[in-house]
Motif scaffolding. Sequence first.
Motif, PDB file in Angstrom:
ATOM      1  N   ARG A  16      43.591  49.933  50.602  1.00  0.00           N
ATOM      2  CA  ARG A  16      42.668  48.660  51.415  1.00  0.00           C
ATOM      3  C   ARG A  16      41.567  48.172  50.338  1.00  0.00           C
ATOM      4  O   ARG A  16      41.399  47.036  50.456  1.00  0.00           O
ATOM      5  CB  ARG A  16      42.002  49.447  52.569  1.00  0.00           C
ATOM      6  N   HIS A  17      41.212  49.161  49.487  1.00  0.00           N
ATOM      7  CA  HIS A  17      39.886  48.680  48.904  1.00  0.00           C
ATOM      8  C   HIS A  17      40.011  48.486  47.235  1.00  0.00           C
ATOM      9  O   HIS A  17      38.990  48.085  46.692  1.00  0.00           O
ATOM     10  CB  HIS A  17      38.783  49.642  49.299  1.00  0.00           C
ATOM     11  N   ILE A  18      41.365  48.964  46.703  1.00  0.00           N
ATOM     12  CA  ILE A  18      41.074  48.860  45.416  1.00  0.00           C
ATOM     13  C   ILE A  18      41.156  47.573  44.753  1.00  0.00           C
ATOM     14  O   ILE A  18      40.082  47.467  43.505  1.00  0.00           O
ATOM     15  CB  ILE A  18      42.549  49.477  44.869  1.00  0.00           C
ATOM     16  N   ASP A  19      41.760  46.329  45.152  1.00  0.00           N
ATOM     17  CA  ASP A  19      41.562  45.234  44.544  1.00  0.00           C
ATOM     18  C   ASP A  19      40.261  44.566  44.641  1.00  0.00           C
ATOM     19  O   ASP A  19      39.498  44.168  43.808  1.00  0.00           O
ATOM     20  CB  ASP A  19      42.515  44.078  45.184  1.00  0.00           C
ATOM     21  N   PRO A  20      39.514  44.705  45.753  1.00  0.00           N
ATOM     22  CA  PRO A  20      37.974  44.121  45.728  1.00  0.00           C
ATOM     23  C   PRO A  20      37.246  45.016  44.796  1.00  0.00           C
ATOM     24  O   PRO A  20      36.243  44.404  44.158  1.00  0.00           O
ATOM     25  CB  PRO A  20      37.635  44.289  47.091  1.00  0.00           C
ATOM     26  N   VAL A  21      37.305  46.235  44.913  1.00  0.00           N
ATOM     27  CA  VAL A  21      36.671  47.154  43.935  1.00  0.00           C
ATOM     28  C   VAL A  21      36.777  46.821  42.560  1.00  0.00           C
ATOM     29  O   VAL A  21      35.737  46.684  41.725  1.00  0.00           O
ATOM     30  CB  VAL A  21      36.625  48.645  44.037  1.00  0.00           C
ATOM     31  N   MET A  22      38.101  46.635  42.075  1.00  0.00           N
ATOM     32  CA  MET A  22      38.290  46.085  40.534  1.00  0.00           C
ATOM     33  C   MET A  22      37.658  44.750  40.356  1.00  0.00           C
ATOM     34  O   MET A  22      37.091  44.726  39.348  1.00  0.00           O
ATOM     35  CB  MET A  22      39.869  46.337  40.620  1.00  0.00           C
ATOM     36  N   ARG A  23      37.763  43.709  41.230  1.00  0.00           N
ATOM     37  CA  ARG A  23      37.274  42.751  41.263  1.00  0.00           C
ATOM     38  C   ARG A  23      35.781  42.793  40.762  1.00  0.00           C
ATOM     39  O   ARG A  23      35.097  42.245  39.991  1.00  0.00           O
ATOM     40  CB  ARG A  23      37.562  41.597  42.096  1.00  0.00           C
ATOM     41  N   PHE A  24      35.005  43.621  41.497  1.00  0.00           N
ATOM     42  CA  PHE A  24      33.703  44.050  41.609  1.00  0.00           C
ATOM     43  C   PHE A  24      33.491  44.618  40.036  1.00  0.00           C
ATOM     44  O   PHE A  24      32.397  44.112  39.530  1.00  0.00           O
ATOM     45  CB  PHE A  24      33.377  44.898  42.566  1.00  0.00           C
ATOM     46  N   VAL A  25      34.339  45.258  39.598  1.00  0.00           N
ATOM     47  CA  VAL A  25      33.742  46.140  38.431  1.00  0.00           C
ATOM     48  C   VAL A  25      34.101  45.119  37.288  1.00  0.00           C
ATOM     49  O   VAL A  25      33.236  44.974  36.339  1.00  0.00           O
ATOM     50  CB  VAL A  25      34.877  47.183  38.298  1.00  0.00           C
ATOM     51  N   VAL A  26      35.322  44.324  37.231  1.00  0.00           N
ATOM     52  CA  VAL A  26      35.512  43.467  36.003  1.00  0.00           C
ATOM     53  C   VAL A  26      34.576  42.448  35.994  1.00  0.00           C
ATOM     54  O   VAL A  26      34.602  41.720  34.726  1.00  0.00           O
ATOM     55  CB  VAL A  26      37.013  43.274  36.193  1.00  0.00           C
ATOM     56  N   ARG A  27      34.144  42.085  37.055  1.00  0.00           N
ATOM     57  CA  ARG A  27      33.028  40.926  37.012  1.00  0.00           C
ATOM     58  C   ARG A  27      31.803  41.434  36.034  1.00  0.00           C
ATOM     59  O   ARG A  27      31.041  40.533  35.674  1.00  0.00           O
ATOM     60  CB  ARG A  27      32.388  40.345  38.320  1.00  0.00           C
ATOM     61  N   VAL A  29      31.813  44.126  33.761  1.00  0.00           N
ATOM     62  CA  VAL A  29      32.265  45.176  32.682  1.00  0.00           C
ATOM     63  C   VAL A  29      33.431  44.272  31.780  1.00  0.00           C
ATOM     64  O   VAL A  29      34.621  43.688  32.456  1.00  0.00           O
ATOM     65  CB  VAL A  29      32.979  46.503  32.780  1.00  0.00           C
ATOM     66  N   THR A  30      33.331  43.938  30.490  1.00  0.00           N
ATOM     67  CA  THR A  30      34.582  43.324  29.835  1.00  0.00           C
ATOM     68  C   THR A  30      35.684  44.299  29.424  1.00  0.00           C
ATOM     69  O   THR A  30      36.470  43.576  28.868  1.00  0.00           O
ATOM     70  CB  THR A  30      33.613  42.404  28.757  1.00  0.00           C
ATOM     71  N   ASP A  31      35.253  45.405  29.136  1.00  0.00           N
ATOM     72  CA  ASP A  31      36.187  46.512  28.566  1.00  0.00           C
ATOM     73  C   ASP A  31      37.298  46.887  29.675  1.00  0.00           C
ATOM     74  O   ASP A  31      36.734  47.465  30.591  1.00  0.00           O
ATOM     75  CB  ASP A  31      35.471  47.563  27.941  1.00  0.00           C
ATOM     76  N   PRO A  32      38.387  46.520  29.605  1.00  0.00           N
ATOM     77  CA  PRO A  32      39.464  46.887  30.664  1.00  0.00           C
ATOM     78  C   PRO A  32      39.705  48.602  30.779  1.00  0.00           C
ATOM     79  O   PRO A  32      39.746  48.998  31.991  1.00  0.00           O
ATOM     80  CB  PRO A  32      40.784  46.283  30.167  1.00  0.00           C
ATOM     81  N   HIS A  33      39.519  49.135  29.699  1.00  0.00           N
ATOM     82  CA  HIS A  33      39.683  50.660  29.853  1.00  0.00           C
ATOM     83  C   HIS A  33      38.662  51.249  30.723  1.00  0.00           C
ATOM     84  O   HIS A  33      38.506  52.085  31.640  1.00  0.00           O
ATOM     85  CB  HIS A  33      39.773  51.441  28.477  1.00  0.00           C
ATOM     86  N   LEU A  34      37.338  50.657  30.267  1.00  0.00           N
ATOM     87  CA  LEU A  34      35.881  50.988  31.027  1.00  0.00           C
ATOM     88  C   LEU A  34      36.153  50.627  32.568  1.00  0.00           C
ATOM     89  O   LEU A  34      35.762  51.405  33.295  1.00  0.00           O
ATOM     90  CB  LEU A  34      34.516  50.591  30.366  1.00  0.00           C
ATOM     91  N   ALA A  35      36.706  49.533  32.594  1.00  0.00           N
ATOM     92  CA  ALA A  35      36.720  49.098  34.074  1.00  0.00           C
ATOM     93  C   ALA A  35      37.793  49.812  34.862  1.00  0.00           C
ATOM     94  O   ALA A  35      37.253  50.178  35.961  1.00  0.00           O
ATOM     95  CB  ALA A  35      37.256  47.522  33.998  1.00  0.00           C
ATOM     96  N   ALA A  36      38.847  50.393  34.211  1.00  0.00           N
ATOM     97  CA  ALA A  36      39.759  51.222  34.733  1.00  0.00           C
ATOM     98  C   ALA A  36      38.938  52.707  35.233  1.00  0.00           C
ATOM     99  O   ALA A  36      39.073  53.231  36.289  1.00  0.00           O
ATOM    100  CB  ALA A  36      40.862  51.625  34.071  1.00  0.00           C
ATOM    101  N   ASP A  37      38.374  53.135  34.206  1.00  0.00           N
ATOM    102  CA  ASP A  37      37.382  54.471  34.292  1.00  0.00           C
ATOM    103  C   ASP A  37      36.421  54.305  35.370  1.00  0.00           C
ATOM    104  O   ASP A  37      36.177  55.163  36.262  1.00  0.00           O
ATOM    105  CB  ASP A  37      36.724  54.732  32.782  1.00  0.00           C
ATOM    106  N   LEU A  38      35.663  53.374  35.411  1.00  0.00           N
ATOM    107  CA  LEU A  38      34.598  53.131  36.497  1.00  0.00           C
ATOM    108  C   LEU A  38      35.268  52.981  37.902  1.00  0.00           C
ATOM    109  O   LEU A  38      34.845  53.556  38.825  1.00  0.00           O
ATOM    110  CB  LEU A  38      33.650  51.738  36.173  1.00  0.00           C
ATOM    111  N   THR A  39      36.338  52.200  37.943  1.00  0.00           N
ATOM    112  CA  THR A  39      37.187  52.155  39.216  1.00  0.00           C
ATOM    113  C   THR A  39      37.545  53.557  39.650  1.00  0.00           C
ATOM    114  O   THR A  39      37.129  53.825  41.050  1.00  0.00           O
ATOM    115  CB  THR A  39      38.128  51.062  39.013  1.00  0.00           C
ATOM    116  N   ALA A  40      37.877  54.314  38.633  1.00  0.00           N
ATOM    117  CA  ALA A  40      38.498  55.781  39.090  1.00  0.00           C
ATOM    118  C   ALA A  40      37.085  56.506  39.795  1.00  0.00           C
ATOM    119  O   ALA A  40      37.290  57.016  40.628  1.00  0.00           O
ATOM    120  CB  ALA A  40      39.038  56.401  37.991  1.00  0.00           C
ATOM    121  N   ASP A  41      36.131  56.348  38.964  1.00  0.00           N
ATOM    122  CA  ASP A  41      34.910  57.078  39.238  1.00  0.00           C
ATOM    123  C   ASP A  41      34.211  56.656  40.602  1.00  0.00           C
ATOM    124  O   ASP A  41      33.850  57.575  41.503  1.00  0.00           O
ATOM    125  CB  ASP A  41      33.685  56.645  37.997  1.00  0.00           C
ATOM    126  N   ILE A  42      34.325  55.549  40.791  1.00  0.00           N
ATOM    127  CA  ILE A  42      34.003  54.875  42.274  1.00  0.00           C
ATOM    128  C   ILE A  42      34.776  55.363  43.382  1.00  0.00           C
ATOM    129  O   ILE A  42      34.040  56.058  44.217  1.00  0.00           O
ATOM    130  CB  ILE A  42      34.237  53.403  42.286  1.00  0.00           C
TER     131      ILE A  42
END
Length: 181
Positions: A16-27, A29-42
């Motif tokens: 339910r929440h992965i897409d909105p959270v990922m959009r929140f993070v990529v706005r 953070v510019t590094d895609p690896h960091l964005a993926a890590d932060l999303t997992a951390d969230i």
Amino acid sequence: MRLNEDPAAFEAFYRRHIDPVMRFVVRRVTDPHLAADLTADIFLAAMDSARTYRSDRGSETAWLYGIARNVVNAQFRRSVREAQVTSRVEGRRLMDEDDLERMEERIDAERQMRGALEAMKGLPEGERAVLELVAVDQLSVAEAAGALGIRRVTARVRLHRARRALQDVASPSAVFMEERA
């Protein structure tokens, strides 16, 4: 919420929440690896704190965005600290070849000392005490005898026995074989 107890509930929550959270993070953070890590951390943080969620205080989406904001802000703080540390060190000579050589010599010497100290553990207390005082603490045999409250002859005998016992063990440090008068 029982996200940490029910895998199916967590999967549904995640989907339910992965897409909105990922959009929140990529706005943010510019590094895609960091964005993926932060999303997992969230989502890990959401699992860990799911028991604290209260629906009367807001929607689960708002709660999750609060977690996301905290995780991203913590990453920014870490990045700032790392940049500050890096800027302090930049332009300074850290270690040259001579420094590295001296460091390797110290490590080798300490490795020998650790081996010798380990071998000393097997000695009787009286022998170990004299050997420690003479070899490690650099006291003379007379000073070691005085510190232990024994006669000088007794200290010499114990030191001799300790050294002989250590010679039977794989090459103890030469420090343990030297004697100060």
